[in-house]
Scaffold this motif. Structure first.
Motif, mmCIF file in Angstrom:
data_model
loop_
_atom_site.group_PDB
_atom_site.id
_atom_site.type_symbol
_atom_site.label_atom_id
_atom_site.label_comp_id
_atom_site.label_asym_id
_atom_site.label_seq_id
_atom_site.Cartn_x
_atom_site.Cartn_y
_atom_site.Cartn_z
ATOM 1 N N LEU A 91 0.834 -1.202 0.000
ATOM 2 C CA LEU A 91 0.000 0.000 0.000
ATOM 3 C C LEU A 91 0.873 1.258 0.000
ATOM 4 C CD1 LEU A 91 -2.763 -1.065 2.553
ATOM 5 C CD2 LEU A 91 -3.057 -0.767 0.085
ATOM 6 N N GLY A 92 1.984 1.186 0.735
ATOM 7 C CA GLY A 92 2.897 2.330 0.802
ATOM 8 C C GLY A 92 3.557 2.608 -0.530
ATOM 9 N N ILE A 93 3.987 1.534 -1.230
ATOM 10 C CA ILE A 93 4.606 1.710 -2.547
ATOM 11 C C ILE A 93 3.592 2.278 -3.532
ATOM 12 C CG2 ILE A 93 5.535 0.465 -4.548
ATOM 13 C CD1 ILE A 93 6.955 -1.386 -2.593
ATOM 14 N N GLY A 94 2.382 1.698 -3.525
ATOM 15 C CA GLY A 94 1.330 2.221 -4.396
ATOM 16 C C GLY A 94 1.022 3.670 -4.082
ATOM 17 N N GLY A 95 0.966 3.992 -2.781
ATOM 18 C CA GLY A 95 0.693 5.364 -2.369
ATOM 19 C C GLY A 95 1.800 6.317 -2.781
ATOM 20 N N LEU A 96 3.069 5.886 -2.622
ATOM 21 C CA LEU A 96 4.203 6.722 -3.001
ATOM 22 C C LEU A 96 4.177 7.031 -4.492
ATOM 23 C CD1 LEU A 96 6.919 8.097 -2.470
ATOM 24 C CD2 LEU A 96 8.022 5.859 -2.750
ATOM 25 N N VAL A 97 3.935 6.004 -5.301
ATOM 26 C CA VAL A 97 3.882 6.207 -6.752
ATOM 27 C C VAL A 97 2.674 7.070 -7.118
ATOM 28 C CG1 VAL A 97 3.628 5.056 -8.985
ATOM 29 C CG2 VAL A 97 5.150 4.106 -7.254
ATOM 30 N N GLY A 98 1.564 6.913 -6.379
ATOM 31 C CA GLY A 98 0.402 7.764 -6.601
ATOM 32 C C GLY A 98 0.712 9.224 -6.304
ATOM 33 N N VAL A 99 1.448 9.469 -5.223
ATOM 34 C CA VAL A 99 1.865 10.833 -4.893
ATOM 35 C C VAL A 99 2.714 11.413 -6.022
ATOM 36 C CG1 VAL A 99 3.306 12.218 -3.344
ATOM 37 C CG2 VAL A 99 1.718 10.541 -2.399
#
Length: 307
Positions: free
Chosen positions: A18-26
């Protein structure tokens, strides 16, 4: 919370995904990129096999590109005919790339080739982006400085099979866009990227397209090429992990909203420099992983060889 990924055959933290997905989303919200060129290396770092990371990471690119292209359509900033020409080249390149990917997998060299590709492409693109961003900042501080012309007529404009692309204001041969699309298609299949970090500069500097239609047209092509690439990987080598893709997309949707708000507080040149430094950092990390001796060494010895 650990979850088991059936295709990747590893257990990883759900919060990490979730953190990786969130980071790339940011990053997507901040810089307007699909994030495929960063999400795949980040999956390497948490132990996802490169083959699965490439095939599954493309799903994140599709999801982020769909929302982006819808916004561009509302602004009438998509050159659909140009996008279709790029798409034809992209489909051909994607099919070729999947064939090369499968061949390298059979030879047992896919992990090395994917990681080397990231080191070369990310390192080169990151350095070029950083150089261009520094120049932009320098020009911005000198209001009287002459602006550099982004595009001049070249050999590409003397080729046959010309078409008129009204949204871009161009009358050029379809051969250069086909070749650009083909290269991006190959990269999408082998590296799990949308290819926007190569396509966008090529569309501006090689094809001479105005910046206002470049992003939307690039995203239009990327959606179909990455979706086709994911489908081909799924049916040819079964390397798409649906559970992994879902976790990344959930994180990415939330992160994109945060990134879009943060992006409004920074200047364009500052954003490009930050992105360039991040790209260079990822390339250096992957390069170090290839060169440095791993902490846990193991060897395979034929049974009875030591007797």
């Amino acid at each position: 919370m650990q979850i088991y990924l059936p295709i990747a055959e590893v257990s990883v933290s759900a919060y990490s995904l979730l953190g990786i997905g969130g980071l790339v989303g940011v990053l997507s919200g901040l810089f307007g990129v699909g994030g495929g060129f960063l999400i795949t290396p980040l999956l390497f770092f948490i132990g996802i096999p490169p083959g699965v990371a490439v095939a599954t990471g493309a799903n994140q690119v599709v999801a982020s590109s769909v929302s982006g292209v819808l916004a561009q359509f509302k602004r009438k900033a998509v050159d659909v005919p140009m996008g279709l020409v790029l798409l034809v080249g992209g489909m051909i390149g994607s099919g070729l790339g999947v064939w090369v990917f499968n061949l390298l997998t059979e030879l047992g060299q896919i992990d090395l080739v994917v990681q080397l590709s990231y080191v070369i492409f990310l390192g080169s693109i990151g350095l070029l982006m950083f150089q261009e961003s520094v120049r932009s900042l320098t020009r911005a501080r000198k209001p009287g400085a002459a602006r550099r012309k982004l595009h001049t007529h070249s050999w590409a404009h003397n080729l046959p099979f010309k078409l008129k692309f009204r949204a871009s204001g161009l009358y050029i041969s379809v051969i250069p866009p086909l070749l650009v699309g083909l290269v991006v298609g190959v990269l999408a299949a082998i590296m799990g990227v949308g290819g926007g970090f190569i396509m966008v500069p090529a569309m501006i500097y090689l094809l001479g397209m105005p910046t206002k239609v470049v992003i939307g047209t690039s995203l239009f092509q990327i959606i179909f090429v990455t979706a086709f690439t994911t489908f081909m990987h799924a049916i040819t080598n079964q390397s798409v992990d649906v559970l992994l893709a879902m976790m990344l997309i959930i994180g990415g949707v939330v992160g994109a909203q945060i990134g879009s708000r943060l992006g409004a507080k920074l200047k364009a040149e500052q954003l490009r420099i930050l992105l360039a430094l991040m790209v260079i950092g990822v390339a250096v990390q992957i390069g170090l992983d290839l060169l440095l001796t791993p902490d846990d060494l193991f060897s395979l010895q034929q049974e009875g060889a030591g007797q």
